[in-house]
Write an enzyme that holds these catalytic residues in place. Structure first.
Site, PDB file in Angstrom:
ATOM      1  N   GLY A   1      -5.563  -8.010   9.982  1.00 21.75           N
ATOM      2  CA  GLY A   1      -4.228  -8.450  10.347  1.00 21.75           C
ATOM      3  C   GLY A   1      -4.171  -8.809  11.817  1.00 21.75           C
TER       4      GLY A   1
ATOM      5  N   TYR B   1      -5.459  -7.489  14.290  1.00 19.12           N
ATOM      6  CA  TYR B   1      -6.726  -7.349  15.020  1.00 19.12           C
ATOM      7  C   TYR B   1      -7.621  -8.575  14.850  1.00 19.12           C
ATOM      8  CZ  TYR B   1      -5.873  -2.481  16.376  1.00 19.12           C
ATOM      9  OH  TYR B   1      -5.384  -1.329  16.943  1.00 19.12           O
TER      10      TYR B   1
ATOM     11  N   ILE C   1       0.817  -1.210   0.000  1.00 22.55           N
ATOM     12  CA  ILE C   1       0.000   0.000   0.000  1.00 22.55           C
ATOM     13  C   ILE C   1       0.853   1.264   0.000  1.00 22.55           C
ATOM     14  CG2 ILE C   1      -0.314   0.197   2.517  1.00 22.55           C
ATOM     15  CD1 ILE C   1      -3.329   0.913   1.776  1.00 22.55           C
TER      16      ILE C   1
ATOM     17  N   GLY D   1       2.383  -3.842  11.407  1.00 24.60           N
ATOM     18  CA  GLY D   1       1.600  -4.079  10.208  1.00 24.60           C
ATOM     19  C   GLY D   1       1.558  -2.887   9.269  1.00 24.60           C
ATOM     20  N   VAL D   2       0.375  -2.619   8.718  1.00 23.38           N
ATOM     21  CA  VAL D   2       0.174  -1.512   7.786  1.00 23.38           C
ATOM     22  C   VAL D   2       0.542  -0.187   8.450  1.00 23.38           C
ATOM     23  CG1 VAL D   2      -1.594  -0.202   6.531  1.00 23.38           C
ATOM     24  CG2 VAL D   2      -1.574  -2.689   6.415  1.00 23.38           C
ATOM     25  N   ASP D   3       0.140  -0.016   9.694  1.00 25.46           N
ATOM     26  CA  ASP D   3       0.407   1.228  10.420  1.00 25.46           C
ATOM     27  C   ASP D   3       1.903   1.520  10.466  1.00 25.46           C
ATOM     28  OD1 ASP D   3      -0.078   3.501  11.981  1.00 25.46           O
ATOM     29  OD2 ASP D   3      -0.386   2.367  13.825  1.00 25.46           O
TER      30      ASP D   3
ATOM     31  N   ASN E   1      -3.682   2.350  15.011  1.00 25.44           N
ATOM     32  CA  ASN E   1      -4.176   2.081  16.357  1.00 25.44           C
ATOM     33  C   ASN E   1      -4.626   3.425  16.925  1.00 25.44           C
ATOM     34  OD1 ASN E   1      -1.960   3.358  17.886  1.00 25.44           O
ATOM     35  ND2 ASN E   1      -0.731   1.649  17.132  1.00 25.44           N
TER      36      ASN E   1
ATOM     37  N   SER F   1      -8.469  -4.229  10.002  1.00 28.00           N
ATOM     38  CA  SER F   1      -8.739  -5.185  11.093  1.00 28.00           C
ATOM     39  C   SER F   1      -8.434  -6.636  10.744  1.00 28.00           C
ATOM     40  CB  SER F   1     -10.178  -5.068  11.609  1.00 28.00           C
ATOM     41  OG  SER F   1     -10.365  -3.855  12.305  1.00 28.00           O
TER      42      SER F   1
END
Length: 168
Positions: free
Chosen positions: A123, A125, A10, A31-33, A23, A121
């Protein structure tokens, strides 16, 4: 409305807005964050710290969305949204739908021409991938923005789940 699916990174997308599965602290994570914060650079973290010091002292609530600069990413904005942690004993699907809906509404208000979403959510989560994809696609169709919506997923199982949801 145009819905697209890309299997890839991404942070490598060229769009007006990249959605961050953040978060609630907005200060980076895994992860993505973490990938968005690393690729976008300190400008994103500085903008998030400013939000925490001003309008969001307690963090971003689940399902809500807020925009910052995209830093070094090939985008104008990062739209941060907090998806719910999956709990089989508590239906939180309305919060997952809200994360997509509020991101799309904010993107519309910002006047974007394109947006890229991760599988929010799905991943760490723990949200089941098939259900997460169905909620994402259904919500995008319900909102029906005037710009293309791109779902960017990182592996074949996620791509398959989104492909199936898009075929419904």
């Amino acid at each position: 409305m145009q819905l697209e699916l890309v299997e890839g990174d991404i942070t490598a997308q060229t769009v007006d807005a990249i959605v961050n599965a953040a978060n609630s602290s907005l200060l980076g994570g895994g992860g993505v964050d973490g990938a968005i914060h690393r690729a976008g650079g300190q400008e994103i973290l500085a903008a998030c710290r400013h939000l925490r010091a001003t309008t969001l002292p307690h963090g971003l609530p689940t399902g809500e969305a807020v925009a910052t600069t995209a830093g070094r990413l090939n985008a104008r904005y990062v739209i941060h949204t907090v998806g719910p942690v999956w709990d089989p004993a508590d239906d939180r699907s309305h919060l997952l739908a809200a994360a997509y809906r509020n991101s799309l509404v904010l993107a519309t208000e910002l006047g974007v021409a394109s947006i890229a979403f991760p599988a929010i959510s799905a991943g760490i989560y723990g949200w089941p991938l098939t259900d997460a994809a169905t909620i994402a696609v259904r919500t995008a169709r319900d909102v029906a923005p005037s710009f293309p919506v791109r779902f960017v997923v990182f592996n074949r199982p996620a791509a398959e789940a989104f492909r199936n949801a898009l075929a419904l």
